[in-house]
Design a protein around this motif. Sequence first.
Motif, PDB file in Angstrom:
ATOM      1  N   MET A   1      46.204  57.226  22.708  1.00 51.84           N
ATOM      2  CA  MET A   1      45.776  56.511  24.166  1.00 51.84           C
ATOM      3  C   MET A   1      45.842  55.059  24.204  1.00 51.84           C
ATOM      4  SD  MET A   1      42.743  57.999  26.631  1.00 51.84           S
ATOM      5  CE  MET A   1      41.684  56.538  26.469  1.00 51.84           C
ATOM      6  N   THR A   2      46.473  54.467  25.195  1.00 55.43           N
ATOM      7  CA  THR A   2      46.604  53.060  25.110  1.00 55.43           C
ATOM      8  C   THR A   2      45.435  52.586  25.891  1.00 55.43           C
ATOM      9  OG1 THR A   2      48.097  53.196  26.839  1.00 55.43           O
ATOM     10  CG2 THR A   2      48.949  52.630  25.091  1.00 55.43           C
ATOM     11  N   LYS A   3      44.823  51.455  25.211  1.00 52.48           N
ATOM     12  CA  LYS A   3      43.686  50.769  26.143  1.00 52.48           C
ATOM     13  C   LYS A   3      43.804  50.594  27.248  1.00 52.48           C
ATOM     14  CE  LYS A   3      40.339  47.331  25.011  1.00 52.48           C
ATOM     15  NZ  LYS A   3      40.828  46.355  26.208  1.00 52.48           N
ATOM     16  N   LYS A   4      43.124  50.632  28.451  1.00 50.83           N
ATOM     17  CA  LYS A   4      43.301  50.251  29.901  1.00 50.83           C
ATOM     18  C   LYS A   4      43.357  48.787  29.988  1.00 50.83           C
ATOM     19  CE  LYS A   4      41.225  54.008  32.402  1.00 50.83           C
ATOM     20  NZ  LYS A   4      40.254  54.268  33.428  1.00 50.83           N
ATOM     21  N   PRO A   5      44.172  48.046  30.809  1.00 50.85           N
ATOM     22  CA  PRO A   5      43.941  46.759  30.819  1.00 50.85           C
ATOM     23  C   PRO A   5      42.829  46.156  31.603  1.00 50.85           C
ATOM     24  CG  PRO A   5      45.820  47.584  32.290  1.00 50.85           C
ATOM     25  CD  PRO A   5      45.241  48.833  31.672  1.00 50.85           C
ATOM     26  N   THR A   6      42.128  45.333  31.223  1.00 49.24           N
ATOM     27  CA  THR A   6      40.670  45.080  32.179  1.00 49.24           C
ATOM     28  C   THR A   6      41.184  43.936  33.143  1.00 49.24           C
ATOM     29  OG1 THR A   6      40.328  43.169  30.327  1.00 49.24           O
ATOM     30  CG2 THR A   6      39.666  45.404  30.096  1.00 49.24           C
ATOM     31  N   VAL A   7      40.116  44.027  34.124  1.00 48.47           N
ATOM     32  CA  VAL A   7      40.384  43.008  35.377  1.00 48.47           C
ATOM     33  C   VAL A   7      38.949  42.367  35.582  1.00 48.47           C
ATOM     34  CG1 VAL A   7      40.416  44.756  37.017  1.00 48.47           C
ATOM     35  CG2 VAL A   7      40.949  42.637  37.666  1.00 48.47           C
ATOM     36  N   TYR A   8      39.029  41.139  35.678  1.00 44.02           N
ATOM     37  CA  TYR A   8      37.732  40.356  36.214  1.00 44.02           C
ATOM     38  C   TYR A   8      38.046  39.617  37.442  1.00 44.02           C
ATOM     39  CZ  TYR A   8      34.304  36.645  36.287  1.00 44.02           C
ATOM     40  OH  TYR A   8      33.394  35.794  37.006  1.00 44.02           O
ATOM     41  N   ILE A   9      37.253  39.865  38.444  1.00 42.54           N
ATOM     42  CA  ILE A   9      37.547  39.142  39.867  1.00 42.54           C
ATOM     43  C   ILE A   9      36.151  38.182  40.101  1.00 42.54           C
ATOM     44  CG2 ILE A   9      37.852  39.312  42.230  1.00 42.54           C
ATOM     45  CD1 ILE A   9      39.079  42.076  41.927  1.00 42.54           C
ATOM     46  N   GLU A  10      36.421  37.079  40.286  1.00 41.09           N
ATOM     47  CA  GLU A  10      35.469  35.976  40.899  1.00 41.09           C
ATOM     48  C   GLU A  10      35.525  35.790  42.063  1.00 41.09           C
ATOM     49  OE1 GLU A  10      34.243  33.214  37.517  1.00 41.09           O
ATOM     50  OE2 GLU A  10      34.666  31.768  39.123  1.00 41.09           O
ATOM     51  N   THR A  11      34.459  35.750  42.860  1.00 39.88           N
ATOM     52  CA  THR A  11      34.390  35.869  44.359  1.00 39.88           C
ATOM     53  C   THR A  11      33.651  34.566  44.754  1.00 39.88           C
ATOM     54  OG1 THR A  11      34.359  38.282  44.490  1.00 39.88           O
ATOM     55  CG2 THR A  11      33.995  37.314  46.390  1.00 39.88           C
ATOM     56  N   TYR A  12      34.105  33.885  45.854  1.00 36.23           N
ATOM     57  CA  TYR A  12      33.830  32.774  46.475  1.00 36.23           C
ATOM     58  C   TYR A  12      33.874  33.107  47.921  1.00 36.23           C
ATOM     59  CZ  TYR A  12      34.157  30.295  42.088  1.00 36.23           C
ATOM     60  OH  TYR A  12      34.071  30.057  40.766  1.00 36.23           O
ATOM     61  N   GLY A  13      32.930  32.369  48.743  1.00 34.46           N
ATOM     62  CA  GLY A  13      33.049  32.545  50.308  1.00 34.46           C
ATOM     63  C   GLY A  13      32.011  33.732  50.866  1.00 34.46           C
ATOM     64  N   CYS A  14      32.580  34.159  51.925  1.00 29.61           N
ATOM     65  CA  CYS A  14      31.777  34.988  52.872  1.00 29.61           C
ATOM     66  C   CYS A  14      31.622  36.411  52.460  1.00 29.61           C
ATOM     67  CB  CYS A  14      32.272  35.126  54.149  1.00 29.61           C
ATOM     68  SG  CYS A  14      33.805  35.574  54.580  1.00 29.61           S
ATOM     69  N   GLN A  15      30.811  37.265  53.003  1.00 29.22           N
ATOM     70  CA  GLN A  15      30.738  38.709  52.692  1.00 29.22           C
ATOM     71  C   GLN A  15      32.328  39.603  52.639  1.00 29.22           C
ATOM     72  OE1 GLN A  15      28.411  37.162  54.483  1.00 29.22           O
ATOM     73  NE2 GLN A  15      26.652  38.173  54.193  1.00 29.22           N
ATOM     74  N   MET A  16      33.199  38.820  53.833  1.00 31.33           N
ATOM     75  CA  MET A  16      34.195  39.560  53.993  1.00 31.33           C
ATOM     76  C   MET A  16      35.194  39.335  52.478  1.00 31.33           C
ATOM     77  SD  MET A  16      35.988  40.935  56.281  1.00 31.33           S
ATOM     78  CE  MET A  16      35.791  40.713  57.951  1.00 31.33           C
ATOM     79  N   ASN A  17      34.734  38.597  51.890  1.00 32.83           N
ATOM     80  CA  ASN A  17      35.557  38.224  50.476  1.00 32.83           C
ATOM     81  C   ASN A  17      35.197  39.189  49.589  1.00 32.83           C
ATOM     82  OD1 ASN A  17      37.627  36.527  50.885  1.00 32.83           O
ATOM     83  ND2 ASN A  17      37.016  34.871  49.631  1.00 32.83           N
ATOM     84  N   VAL A  18      33.671  39.281  49.492  1.00 31.19           N
ATOM     85  CA  VAL A  18      33.060  40.240  48.768  1.00 31.19           C
ATOM     86  C   VAL A  18      33.521  41.695  48.835  1.00 31.19           C
ATOM     87  CG1 VAL A  18      31.019  41.332  48.102  1.00 31.19           C
ATOM     88  CG2 VAL A  18      30.945  38.710  48.573  1.00 31.19           C
ATOM     89  N   ALA A  19      33.728  42.083  50.115  1.00 34.29           N
ATOM     90  CA  ALA A  19      34.180  43.322  50.520  1.00 34.29           C
ATOM     91  C   ALA A  19      35.730  43.302  50.100  1.00 34.29           C
ATOM     92  CB  ALA A  19      34.195  43.464  52.112  1.00 34.29           C
ATOM     93  N   ASP A  20      36.454  42.220  50.199  1.00 36.34           N
ATOM     94  CA  ASP A  20      37.770  42.370  49.857  1.00 36.34           C
ATOM     95  C   ASP A  20      37.875  42.336  48.268  1.00 36.34           C
ATOM     96  OD1 ASP A  20      39.030  42.194  52.254  1.00 36.34           O
ATOM     97  OD2 ASP A  20      39.631  40.191  52.250  1.00 36.34           O
TER      98      ASP A  20
END
Length: 451
Positions: A1-20
């Motif tokens: 089984m291949t390892k899943k690619p990992t993703v990191y998201i860093e969030t700035y701004g308002c709650q709309m961005n947190v939701a996005d």
Amino acid sequence: MTKKPTVYIETYGCQMNVADSELMYGKLVAHGYEPVDAPDGADVILVNTCAIRENAETRVIGRLGELRRYMKPDTIVGVTGCMAQRLGPRVLEQARHVSLVVGPDGYRALPALLDGARRGEKFTATDFDLEEHYEDVVARRFEGVKAWIPVQRGCDYRCTYCIVPFTRGPERSRKLDDVVREVQQVVEQGLSEVVLLGQTVNSYTDGTHDFADLLRAVGAVDGIRRVRYTSPHPNDFSDRVIDAMASVATVCEHIHLPMQSGSTSMLKRMLRRYSREEYLDCVARMRAAIPGLSLTTDIIVGFPGETDAEFEDTLSLCQEVRFDDAFMFKFSPREGTPATRMPADWTIPDDVMAARFDRLVKTVRGISRENNLKRLGDTVEVLIEKLARDGELWQARSRDFKTVMVPADAGKIGDYLRVQLTGTTGATFTGTPVADAAAGRRERKPLPMAV
Ligand code: SAH
Ligand code: SF4
Ligand code: F3S
């Protein structure tokens, strides 16, 4: 089984961005990615950005440079959100290690764009899509007790200082049924508080239902104990909305009502579309309908042409309304907004801006402290949200949005408690659990006066 690619998201701004960001995680998880909570060694790093003030963007540019240090040779870095939308391909020119620039309506394409980036291609995706609500994407939520639910995207106001209409496009609302379905899913996931999001959230309309209908529908979902929303516009508070707020027991007694300025002439230059008196009238109508309502606001100082008298009007409106708290900002010119085309000699010098900002902060903090001192001894319901910064107490929140520190042995994250407010720093409270039969029970609001 291949390892899943990992993703990191860093969030700035308002709650709309947190939701996005939660939607982006959801989209990518559905395509086989694994979320990670640090950039170190991640296969994909996304920076979800804000463009509201210059310093929000400067911070991101600095951070993009820093992120190089966490990159492996094949790490893909993408910039998303409002700054991506605003700058488009300019981001690719300024930061060579960035391969993707994706605006708020382009997240559906992320998996495909990342595949392309892996082949060495670079992309800018900044078209608006008025149909896009990511209805079929299941958000991957990280907040422990509350869910951010976007109900409206974009903004049709044109406040002269504001970049949001440029970065988020025209206003559009989700269908009421879709919002209710998401709220039901949130309850199934064990959350009991929702925050409905939109730039002028109370102008919500899906063609059939308005914001009052939405509050009633969401507030009635089984298992929901707290409904909040942000940010409303003072012009969109119809009597129907105020009635719904007053009569739906789950809707919390707190409104964040951006004021921006207390001066009618200034409000006119800002194109806020209400006067000082109309703002006060809106506050009075809400206070009459909702006992114990707490009010917070946003204020800008140093907007072009701000006279001493106009600034004094802002201070006096704060005194008159007696806000529980405020976010205060120094005006920051944003490229392309009408404020940047105002006469150059209207620019407020930095030292005047700084002095006014200082006075405003002192005024707001002073009022907030006086309000909070009056609350000592009250018993309130709080919801435990997270560990406080010192790591020894829980940080909890009352229905009217006060931060209350409670002892670690009082419960766990997600618990509702009744506490007596026993101390205050002026800004936050300490609370002592009250061992009464009401603990954890569904709280009912007092009935409004007019029935
Ligand atoms: N849609 C929300 C506000 C979103 S931006 C509303 O209309 O209330 C959040 C806050 O940032 C605004 O309320 C305003 O106070 C502040 N802000 C927006 N543009 C700004 C600018 N150019 N300079 C300083 N503050 C700004
Ligand atoms: Fe910006 Fe005004 Fe729209 Fe709020 S209402 S997002 S301040 S343009
Ligand atoms: Fe910033 Fe965009 Fe929100 S500009 S405040 S992240 S809508």
